[in-house]
Design a protein around this motif. Structure first.
Motif: not given
Length: 155
Positions: A20-21, A25-26, A105-107, A152-153
């Motif tokens: 969930p990122a 970012d990753i 998705t974007p996130t 990330s969560a």
């Protein structure tokens, strides 16, 4: 969160998980070797790193490691990089580590980590297998991906 096995071909150990990122970012985490200790679920990556803060094609970085109670250091070379999508480096022994990021998705991002020893001579690959590296690295990858997804969560 479920870490799944992925078939990449002979002598490639790969696992994948949905994180969930964002892929950006990753990627920022994976492309900065100074932050690899934050990713490591195997317990082998130390905090002492030399090299660039952002990996590029052909870049070299050195990492302090510890395995079986013995400290060691090695320098890897980036063999492939695609901004926001892929980072791969070659270990001095010839095998490769690869991170592939697929935005969902974007996130949310599908993250696949691969230990690829198909690039080493057959005899060396057999030695890896006799020493249990594929099994050990599979467990380390699974722990790393679970840690990344959990972290990330909670972010």
């Amino acid at each position: 969160m479920t870490v799944e096995q992925v078939e990449q071909g002979p002598r490639q150990i790969a696992r994948t998980v949905e994180v969930p990122a964002s892929a950006e970012d990753i990627f920022a985490l994976v492309a900065d070797p100074h932050r690899h200790g934050e990713l490591d679920g195997s317990g082998t990556v130390g905090g002492t790193v030399s090299g660039p803060r952002r990996l590029t094609q052909g870049a070299k970085f050195s990492v302090a490691m510890k395995q079986f109670g013995f400290p060691y250091r090695f320098t890897s070379t980036v063999t492939r990089i695609e901004d926001g999508r892929l980072v791969e480096w070659r270990h001095p022994a010839g095998h490769r580590w690869r991170w592939e990021l697929t935005p969902l998705t974007p996130t949310s991002t599908r993250v696949t980590e691969t230990f690829d020893y198909s690039t080493v001579p057959a005899v060396q690959g057999k030695v890896y297998e006799l020493l249990g590296f594929p099994r050990q690295n599979a467990a380390g990858i699974e722990a790393t991906l679970r840690q990344l997804a959990s972290r990330s969560a909670g972010a």
